[in-house]
Design an enzyme around this catalytic site. Structure first.
Site, PDB file in Angstrom:
ATOM      1  N   HIS A  62     -10.596 -35.339  -3.753  1.00 31.52           N
ATOM      2  CA  HIS A  62     -12.056 -35.285  -2.248  1.00 31.52           C
ATOM      3  C   HIS A  62     -13.037 -35.504  -2.814  1.00 31.52           C
ATOM      4  O   HIS A  62     -13.051 -35.476  -3.621  1.00 31.52           O
ATOM      5  CB  HIS A  62     -11.218 -33.463  -2.336  1.00 31.52           C
ATOM      6  CG  HIS A  62     -10.667 -33.640  -1.489  1.00 31.52           C
ATOM      7  ND1 HIS A  62      -9.938 -31.950  -1.188  1.00 31.52           N
ATOM      8  CD2 HIS A  62     -10.204 -34.181  -0.381  1.00 31.52           C
ATOM      9  CE1 HIS A  62      -9.485 -32.032  -0.695  1.00 31.52           C
ATOM     10  NE2 HIS A  62      -9.307 -33.288   0.025  1.00 31.52           N
ATOM     11  N   ASP A  64     -16.605 -34.535  -2.384  1.00 33.65           N
ATOM     12  CA  ASP A  64     -16.969 -33.628  -4.316  1.00 33.65           C
ATOM     13  C   ASP A  64     -16.437 -33.612  -5.737  1.00 33.65           C
ATOM     14  O   ASP A  64     -17.096 -32.893  -6.100  1.00 33.65           O
ATOM     15  CB  ASP A  64     -17.265 -32.558  -3.832  1.00 33.65           C
ATOM     16  CG  ASP A  64     -15.714 -31.644  -2.739  1.00 33.65           C
ATOM     17  OD1 ASP A  64     -14.541 -32.583  -3.162  1.00 33.65           O
ATOM     18  OD2 ASP A  64     -16.020 -30.318  -3.249  1.00 33.65           O
ATOM     19  N   HIS A 140      -3.839 -27.466  -3.639  1.00 32.77           N
ATOM     20  CA  HIS A 140      -4.692 -28.152  -2.558  1.00 32.77           C
ATOM     21  C   HIS A 140      -4.276 -28.118  -1.650  1.00 32.77           C
ATOM     22  O   HIS A 140      -3.412 -28.444  -1.458  1.00 32.77           O
ATOM     23  CB  HIS A 140      -5.359 -28.747  -3.547  1.00 32.77           C
ATOM     24  CG  HIS A 140      -7.244 -28.032  -2.493  1.00 32.77           C
ATOM     25  ND1 HIS A 140      -7.453 -27.398  -1.966  1.00 32.77           N
ATOM     26  CD2 HIS A 140      -8.412 -29.556  -3.189  1.00 32.77           C
ATOM     27  CE1 HIS A 140      -8.539 -27.431  -0.774  1.00 32.77           C
ATOM     28  NE2 HIS A 140      -9.012 -29.041  -1.883  1.00 32.77           N
ATOM     29  N   ASP A 210      -9.961 -27.297  -7.338  1.00 34.52           N
ATOM     30  CA  ASP A 210      -9.519 -26.692  -5.960  1.00 34.52           C
ATOM     31  C   ASP A 210      -8.013 -25.894  -5.758  1.00 34.52           C
ATOM     32  O   ASP A 210      -7.154 -26.551  -6.147  1.00 34.52           O
ATOM     33  CB  ASP A 210     -10.310 -26.958  -4.372  1.00 34.52           C
ATOM     34  CG  ASP A 210     -11.492 -27.673  -5.138  1.00 34.52           C
ATOM     35  OD1 ASP A 210     -11.981 -27.632  -6.208  1.00 34.52           O
ATOM     36  OD2 ASP A 210     -11.701 -27.988  -3.973  1.00 34.52           O
ATOM     37  N   HIS A 268     -17.704 -22.969  -7.075  1.00 35.98           N
ATOM     38  CA  HIS A 268     -17.667 -23.707  -5.816  1.00 35.98           C
ATOM     39  C   HIS A 268     -17.441 -23.265  -5.124  1.00 35.98           C
ATOM     40  O   HIS A 268     -16.651 -23.005  -4.052  1.00 35.98           O
ATOM     41  CB  HIS A 268     -15.773 -24.484  -5.664  1.00 35.98           C
ATOM     42  CG  HIS A 268     -15.158 -25.813  -5.221  1.00 35.98           C
ATOM     43  ND1 HIS A 268     -15.222 -25.167  -3.793  1.00 35.98           N
ATOM     44  CD2 HIS A 268     -15.463 -27.253  -5.533  1.00 35.98           C
ATOM     45  CE1 HIS A 268     -14.830 -27.144  -3.516  1.00 35.98           C
ATOM     46  NE2 HIS A 268     -15.151 -27.338  -4.374  1.00 35.98           N
TER      47      HIS A 268
END
Length: 302
Positions: A62, A64, A140, A210, A268
Site C-alpha cells: 500500500h 503509504d 490486512h 497494518d 498509524h
C-alpha cells in the site's frame, strides 16, 4: 537499541504529519522499516546517516508504506553509494521498483537485491552475528508482514581486573568473550565465569502495521521488549477498523497484554483525530506501559 519514528500516520501525507517509516538502530546496524513518501526528508531532519542503511523492510504494497522507496534508491545512486542494498518485501516489489528505474532510464551503480516474501508462516529472513529478523504474518487487505528484530548477545563482558590478575595475554580475549576457559602455563584452568560477566540481556522489537486484531501473532511477539502496533482507529470507530482491516487502540493494547510485552508503542493513526493522546488514554484502560509514536520521536530502548 534505538527507534526513530520518521512517520506514523495512516493514508496520505500532510504538512503536519507523514505516513509510515521508521529506523531501528540495533548493535550498530541501521534498518529502515517501511518507506512512505517523505522518508528522505525525514531521514535528513532526524540526522540519520542513511548511507549506513543496508537493509530495508517493507510490510506491504500500500502506497503509504512504500511510495518513497524508488526515490530513496535513486538518491543512493546520486550520492555514489557503493555498498549493497537489500530490500525485503512482498512478492511484486522487485517488478515495481525495476519498472520505475527502467522507465526513467535510471540505474543504481551499486548492487540492489530483493528478498521477495510469500510465506504466510513466520520465517527468518535476515541473520548475522548481531541480529536476527523474522517475519510476523499479519492480516490486512493484501499480503502483509510485520517484522521481529532480536539482538544476539553471544559475547560475554570481559572482567579486565581478573584477566590482569592472571596476566592473560590479549590474544586470548576473544576466546574468553565467547565463553572459553583459559589454561595457565602451570596447568591451572581458569573457568570462564571468573574472567567474564554475563552479557546484557538481549533486547527485541516487533513492528506490526497494518493488521486487524489477530491473536495468532501472539506466540511470535511474546515477551518482546517493545511492540509497535497499529492503532488506526479508536473504539468508537471499531466498525471502520473491521471494514478496512485495521486495529483500534484498545485492540492493540489487548494484544500487548496477552503477549506479555514490556512496552507498547501506538502508531498509524487515522488523520480524522485531532488529538493522539486519545489513543493512549484508550489503550491504558487495558495495558499500562503505553507510549505514542509521533513524527521525529526517538525511543531509547534501554
Amino acid at each position: 537499541m534505538k527507534l526513530t519514528i520518521l512517520g506514523c500516520y495512516a493514508a496520505t501525507p500532510r504538512t503536519i504529519s507523514n505516513p509510515t517509516s521508521q529506523v531501528l538502530e540495533i548493535k550498530n546496524r541501521l534498518f529502515l522499516i517501511d518507506c512512505a513518501e517523505g522518508t528522505q526528508v525525514q531521514l535528513r531532519k532526524s540526522k540519520v546517516k542513511f548511507s549506513k542503511i543496508n537493509h530495508i523492510f517493507i510490510s506491504h504494497l500500500h502506497g503509504d508504506h512504500f511510495y518513497g522507496l524508488v526515490g530513496l534508491i535513486s538518491t543512493f545512486m546520486l550520492l555514489n553509494r557503493e555498498s549493497d542494498l537489500t530490500v525485503h518485501g512482498p512478492k511484486g516489489i522487485k517488478e515495481i521498483i525495476l519498472l520505475q528505474l527502467r522507465a526513467s532510464g535510471s540505474f543504481t551503480g551499486y548492487n540492489l537485491y530483493f528478498n521477495e516474501l510469500e510465506s504466510k508462516e513466520s520465517q527468518t529472513i535476515f541473520e548475522d552475528d548481531r541480529v536476527v529478523v523474522k517475519t510476523i504474518p499479519l492480516k490486512h487487505r493484501i499480503y502483509t508482514n510485520g517484522y521481529l528484530f532480536q539482538e544476539k548477545n553471544i559475547e560475554r563482558k570481559l572482567n579486565i581486573e581478573a584477566v590482569e590478575n592472571y596476566n592473560i595475554d590479549k590474544v586470548y580475549f576473544n576466546k574468553i568473550k565467547f565463553g572459553g576457559d583459559i589454561t595457565l602455563e602451570n596447568g591451572t584452568v581458569i573457568p570462564n565465569s571468573e574472567l567474564t560477566f554475563d552479557p546484557q540481556v538481549a533486547k527485541s522489537y516487533a513492528f506490526c502495521s497494518d493488521t486487524i486484531y489477530d491473536e495468532t501473532i501472539i506466540p511470535i511477539i511474546e515477551n518482546v521488549d517493545y511492540l509497535y502496533h497499529e492503532s488506526t482507529f479508536l473504539e468508537s470507530e471499531a466498525h471502520l477498523s473491521e471494514r478496512t482491516m485495521h486495529s483500534t487502540a484498545k485492540q492493540a493494547a489487548t494484544i500487548a497484554l496477552k503477549a506479555n510485552v514490556k512496552n507498547l508503542i501506538l502508531g498509524h493513526y487515522s488523520t480524522r483525530y485531532g488529538n493522539i493522546e486519545l489513543f493512549k488514554d484508550e489503550a491504558q484502560t487495558i495495558f499500562q506501559n503505553v507510549q505514542l509514536a509521533d513524527d521525529g520521536k526517538e525511543f531509547e530502548m534501554d
